[in-house]
Write a protein that holds these residues in place. Structure first.
Motif, PDB file in Angstrom:
ATOM      1  N   MET A   1     -26.422  11.824  18.059  1.00 38.28           N
ATOM      2  CA  MET A   1     -25.806  13.065  18.519  1.00 38.28           C
ATOM      3  C   MET A   1     -24.848  13.624  17.463  1.00 38.28           C
ATOM      4  O   MET A   1     -24.853  14.801  17.160  1.00 38.28           O
ATOM      5  N   ILE A   2     -23.994  12.733  16.901  1.00 43.58           N
ATOM      6  CA  ILE A   2     -23.046  13.177  15.885  1.00 43.58           C
ATOM      7  C   ILE A   2     -23.776  13.678  14.652  1.00 43.58           C
ATOM      8  O   ILE A   2     -23.411  14.704  14.063  1.00 43.58           O
ATOM      9  N   GLU A   3     -24.850  12.977  14.259  1.00 42.31           N
ATOM     10  CA  GLU A   3     -25.627  13.405  13.098  1.00 42.31           C
ATOM     11  C   GLU A   3     -26.253  14.774  13.340  1.00 42.31           C
ATOM     12  O   GLU A   3     -26.294  15.621  12.435  1.00 42.31           O
ATOM     13  N   ALA A   4     -26.759  14.994  14.560  1.00 46.34           N
ATOM     14  CA  ALA A   4     -27.358  16.291  14.897  1.00 46.34           C
ATOM     15  C   ALA A   4     -26.316  17.400  14.833  1.00 46.34           C
ATOM     16  O   ALA A   4     -26.578  18.496  14.320  1.00 46.34           O
ATOM     17  N   MET A   5     -25.112  17.121  15.331  1.00 47.38           N
ATOM     18  CA  MET A   5     -24.042  18.118  15.286  1.00 47.38           C
ATOM     19  C   MET A   5     -23.628  18.410  13.856  1.00 47.38           C
ATOM     20  O   MET A   5     -23.363  19.559  13.498  1.00 47.38           O
ATOM     21  N   ASP A   6     -23.581  17.375  13.017  1.00 50.40           N
ATOM     22  CA  ASP A   6     -23.250  17.567  11.604  1.00 50.40           C
ATOM     23  C   ASP A   6     -24.303  18.422  10.914  1.00 50.40           C
ATOM     24  O   ASP A   6     -23.978  19.279  10.082  1.00 50.40           O
ATOM     25  N   ALA A   7     -25.571  18.185  11.263  1.00 48.59           N
ATOM     26  CA  ALA A   7     -26.658  18.962  10.660  1.00 48.59           C
ATOM     27  C   ALA A   7     -26.546  20.433  11.052  1.00 48.59           C
ATOM     28  O   ALA A   7     -26.726  21.327  10.212  1.00 48.59           O
ATOM     29  N   ILE A   8     -26.249  20.689  12.319  1.00 48.05           N
ATOM     30  CA  ILE A   8     -26.088  22.072  12.768  1.00 48.05           C
ATOM     31  C   ILE A   8     -24.921  22.726  12.051  1.00 48.05           C
ATOM     32  O   ILE A   8     -24.996  23.893  11.635  1.00 48.05           O
ATOM     33  N   ALA A   9     -23.818  22.002  11.899  1.00 53.10           N
ATOM     34  CA  ALA A   9     -22.644  22.540  11.202  1.00 53.10           C
ATOM     35  C   ALA A   9     -22.991  22.921   9.758  1.00 53.10           C
ATOM     36  O   ALA A   9     -22.569  23.971   9.261  1.00 53.10           O
ATOM     37  N   ARG A  10     -23.773  22.078   9.093  1.00 54.29           N
ATOM     38  CA  ARG A  10     -24.173  22.385   7.710  1.00 54.29           C
ATOM     39  C   ARG A  10     -25.069  23.622   7.673  1.00 54.29           C
ATOM     40  O   ARG A  10     -24.947  24.459   6.763  1.00 54.29           O
ATOM     41  N   GLU A  11     -25.980  23.729   8.640  1.00 50.16           N
ATOM     42  CA  GLU A  11     -26.863  24.902   8.691  1.00 50.16           C
ATOM     43  C   GLU A  11     -26.068  26.173   8.960  1.00 50.16           C
ATOM     44  O   GLU A  11     -26.356  27.230   8.380  1.00 50.16           O
ATOM     45  N   GLN A  12     -25.066  26.088   9.823  1.00 54.25           N
ATOM     46  CA  GLN A  12     -24.223  27.252  10.087  1.00 54.25           C
ATOM     47  C   GLN A  12     -23.455  27.672   8.835  1.00 54.25           C
ATOM     48  O   GLN A  12     -23.317  28.871   8.553  1.00 54.25           O
ATOM     49  N   GLU A  13     -22.986  26.697   8.069  1.00 52.00           N
ATOM     50  CA  GLU A  13     -22.286  27.005   6.819  1.00 52.00           C
ATOM     51  C   GLU A  13     -23.235  27.666   5.816  1.00 52.00           C
ATOM     52  O   GLU A  13     -22.862  28.615   5.121  1.00 52.00           O
ATOM     53  N   GLU A  14     -24.468  27.163   5.748  1.00 45.63           N
ATOM     54  CA  GLU A  14     -25.441  27.767   4.833  1.00 45.63           C
ATOM     55  C   GLU A  14     -25.782  29.179   5.256  1.00 45.63           C
ATOM     56  O   GLU A  14     -25.877  30.095   4.421  1.00 45.63           O
ATOM     57  N   LEU A  15     -25.951  29.385   6.572  1.00 44.50           N
ATOM     58  CA  LEU A  15     -26.251  30.732   7.071  1.00 44.50           C
ATOM     59  C   LEU A  15     -25.104  31.684   6.746  1.00 44.50           C
ATOM     60  O   LEU A  15     -25.342  32.821   6.296  1.00 44.50           O
ATOM     61  N   ALA A  16     -23.869  31.229   6.942  1.00 49.23           N
ATOM     62  CA  ALA A  16     -22.710  32.068   6.624  1.00 49.23           C
ATOM     63  C   ALA A  16     -22.699  32.433   5.139  1.00 49.23           C
ATOM     64  O   ALA A  16     -22.445  33.588   4.774  1.00 49.23           O
ATOM     65  N   ALA A  17     -22.988  31.470   4.278  1.00 48.45           N
ATOM     66  CA  ALA A  17     -22.990  31.730   2.835  1.00 48.45           C
ATOM     67  C   ALA A  17     -24.077  32.738   2.466  1.00 48.45           C
ATOM     68  O   ALA A  17     -23.859  33.624   1.615  1.00 48.45           O
ATOM     69  N   LEU A  18     -25.234  32.627   3.086  1.00 50.27           N
ATOM     70  CA  LEU A  18     -26.327  33.564   2.796  1.00 50.27           C
ATOM     71  C   LEU A  18     -25.990  34.971   3.272  1.00 50.27           C
ATOM     72  O   LEU A  18     -26.262  35.958   2.577  1.00 50.27           O
ATOM     73  N   ILE A  19     -25.399  35.090   4.469  1.00 55.19           N
ATOM     74  CA  ILE A  19     -25.020  36.414   4.971  1.00 55.19           C
ATOM     75  C   ILE A  19     -23.966  37.032   4.059  1.00 55.19           C
ATOM     76  O   ILE A  19     -24.039  38.223   3.710  1.00 55.19           O
ATOM     77  N   GLU A  20     -22.985  36.235   3.658  1.00 52.69           N
ATOM     78  CA  GLU A  20     -21.950  36.736   2.753  1.00 52.69           C
ATOM     79  C   GLU A  20     -22.563  37.197   1.432  1.00 52.69           C
ATOM     80  O   GLU A  20     -22.208  38.266   0.900  1.00 52.69           O
ATOM     81  N   ARG A  21     -23.505  36.424   0.934  1.00 50.40           N
ATOM     82  CA  ARG A  21     -24.125  36.758  -0.347  1.00 50.40           C
ATOM     83  C   ARG A  21     -24.893  38.072  -0.292  1.00 50.40           C
ATOM     84  O   ARG A  21     -24.817  38.898  -1.214  1.00 50.40           O
ATOM     85  N   PHE A  22     -25.640  38.295   0.801  1.00 52.94           N
ATOM     86  CA  PHE A  22     -26.506  39.467   0.863  1.00 52.94           C
ATOM     87  C   PHE A  22     -25.883  40.654   1.584  1.00 52.94           C
ATOM     88  O   PHE A  22     -26.515  41.697   1.728  1.00 52.94           O
ATOM     89  N   SER A  23     -24.643  40.508   2.037  1.00 53.26           N
ATOM     90  CA  SER A  23     -23.931  41.667   2.589  1.00 53.26           C
ATOM     91  C   SER A  23     -22.872  42.123   1.585  1.00 53.26           C
ATOM     92  O   SER A  23     -22.902  43.256   1.112  1.00 53.26           O
ATOM     93  N   GLY A  24     -21.938  41.243   1.245  1.00 57.42           N
ATOM     94  CA  GLY A  24     -20.993  41.531   0.176  1.00 57.42           C
ATOM     95  C   GLY A  24     -19.780  42.344   0.585  1.00 57.42           C
ATOM     96  O   GLY A  24     -18.694  42.145   0.057  1.00 57.42           O
ATOM     97  N   GLU A  25     -19.954  43.287   1.511  1.00 59.37           N
ATOM     98  CA  GLU A  25     -18.828  44.104   1.958  1.00 59.37           C
ATOM     99  C   GLU A  25     -18.999  44.416   3.434  1.00 59.37           C
ATOM    100  O   GLU A  25     -20.063  44.192   4.013  1.00 59.37           O
ATOM    101  N   ASP A  26     -17.935  44.910   4.032  1.00 56.22           N
ATOM    102  CA  ASP A  26     -17.974  45.186   5.466  1.00 56.22           C
ATOM    103  C   ASP A  26     -18.997  46.263   5.807  1.00 56.22           C
ATOM    104  O   ASP A  26     -19.240  47.192   5.029  1.00 56.22           O
ATOM    105  N   GLY A  27     -19.589  46.120   6.976  1.00 54.78           N
ATOM    106  CA  GLY A  27     -20.557  47.106   7.459  1.00 54.78           C
ATOM    107  C   GLY A  27     -21.817  46.444   7.957  1.00 54.78           C
ATOM    108  O   GLY A  27     -21.942  45.214   8.006  1.00 54.78           O
ATOM    109  N   VAL A  28     -22.774  47.296   8.347  1.00 51.09           N
ATOM    110  CA  VAL A  28     -24.097  46.845   8.783  1.00 51.09           C
ATOM    111  C   VAL A  28     -25.058  47.088   7.631  1.00 51.09           C
ATOM    112  O   VAL A  28     -25.184  48.221   7.144  1.00 51.09           O
ATOM    113  N   HIS A  29     -25.756  46.034   7.191  1.00 49.92           N
ATOM    114  CA  HIS A  29     -26.571  46.117   5.983  1.00 49.92           C
ATOM    115  C   HIS A  29     -28.047  45.886   6.295  1.00 49.92           C
ATOM    116  O   HIS A  29     -28.414  44.852   6.860  1.00 49.92           O
ATOM    117  N   ALA A  30     -28.883  46.850   5.917  1.00 50.07           N
ATOM    118  CA  ALA A  30     -30.330  46.661   5.994  1.00 50.07           C
ATOM    119  C   ALA A  30     -30.744  45.661   4.922  1.00 50.07           C
ATOM    120  O   ALA A  30     -30.036  45.456   3.923  1.00 50.07           O
TER     121      ALA A  30
END
Length: 307
Positions: A1-30
């Motif tokens: 269970m703890i390993e699964a939660m850690d994996a989800i946390a890492r995936e959430q961090e990766e998703l956040a990094a990707l969104i930050e990378r491809f948005s870059g500034e405030d707003g809604v981005h196509a």
């Protein structure tokens, strides 16, 4: 269970990094994926009113509250939100800062895609005879996040998008259908089901929102009695057909007033109101201010539109 939660946390961090990378500034981005938008905000916002189309929203960082009628739905990195039919809502970012901005993945979808997946798979929606709410919040899981991250990674190779994006998007919908509230989404694909018939009524009201509401015609379209229509419509939208139409009218009037230098009374007539005083009164009831005063406030916050 703890390993699964850690994996989800890492995936959430990766998703956040990707969104930050491809948005870059405030707003809604196509993005290069036509159905995918990325949303970023470095500050909390006032409530933003919109008609939310069918979509999956995953917050990778921060938090948002969505209001549907009198119901409140809060979601953050541990959750995802699904809207299965067009719904008038307000959304407010409640957790964001310059150091940790609000970051959101929004994938729009056509309900017919859900129908196709249900028909082609071994999924069997639970047939309760009761229409499910057209908006729900559920817990994220690794299978869903994995597919979402793979779709985001396609932005690094746009040449792969035309072939792979539709496949991954279908997988994402399939993962939602297999999730803890998948039956709620699958109900729109159930032949003859109440949710699907209410979706047809919603489409009719949306197309002709400025016209007088004729309940008997809508009931006939849904093959329901007037009382059944009211009950099932409220189960899906949390409001009556008349309340739904009223929100459509007021939101469209707001859009017109913001886009055009129009008189408030004229806009009220265009969206279906017969009385300027009624239009002003109902606008103030929903948005907190009469039309022209509301416009002054809205123009100051127009850059915050992050639904």
């Amino acid at each position: 269970m703890i390993e699964a939660m850690d994996a989800i946390a890492r995936e959430q961090e990766e998703l956040a990094a990707l969104i930050e990378r491809f948005s870059g500034e405030d707003g809604v981005h196509a993005t290069a994926v036509p159905s995918l938008h990325l949303i970023r905000s470095s500050a909390v916002t006032e409530p933003i009113y919109t008609v939310h189309q069918p979509a999956l929203c995953i917050v990778a960082q921060g938090a948002k509250v969505v209001m549907l009628a009198q119901e409140s739905f809060r979601y953050g990195p541990a959750d995802y939100l699904v809207v299965s039919v067009d719904l008038p809502v307000s959304g407010q970012i409640v957790q964001a800062s310059p150091d940790r901005p609000y970051l959101c993945f929004r994938l729009d979808f056509d309900p017919n895609e859900v129908v196709a997946i249900v028909e082609e798979s071994a999924l069997t929606p639970n047939q309760t005879g009761k229409a499910g709410r057209g908006l729900f919040v559920s817990r994220t899981n690794s299978a869903l996040l994995g597919a979402v991250i793979r779709l985001m990674r396609l932005l690094e190779s746009p040449e792969d998008v035309p072939v792979l994006a539709p496949l991954i998007s279908r997988e994402i919908l399939y993962r939602i259908l297999k999730g803890e509230q998948g039956d709620v989404l699958a109900q729109i694909a159930t032949a003859g089901g109440a949710s699907g018939r209410i979706a047809d009524v919603i489409e009719r009201i949306r197309r002709h929102y400025e016209q007088p509401l004729r309940i008997e015609e809508l009931a006939s379209l849904a093959n329901m009695s007037a009382s059944s229509l009211h009950r099932h419509f409220k189960e899906v939208t949390a409001m009556s057909p008349l309340q739904y139409q009223k929100q459509l009218r007021l939101q469209e009037a707001r859009r017109l007033l913001l886009a055009e230098a129009s008189d408030a009374a004229d806009v009220g007539f265009r969206v279906g109101y017969e009385s300027p005083s009624q239009f002003s009164r109902e606008c103030a009831r929903l948005f907190g201010l009469p039309p022209m005063t509301d416009m002054k406030r809205l123009r100051k916050t127009a850059g915050q539109r992050t639904i």
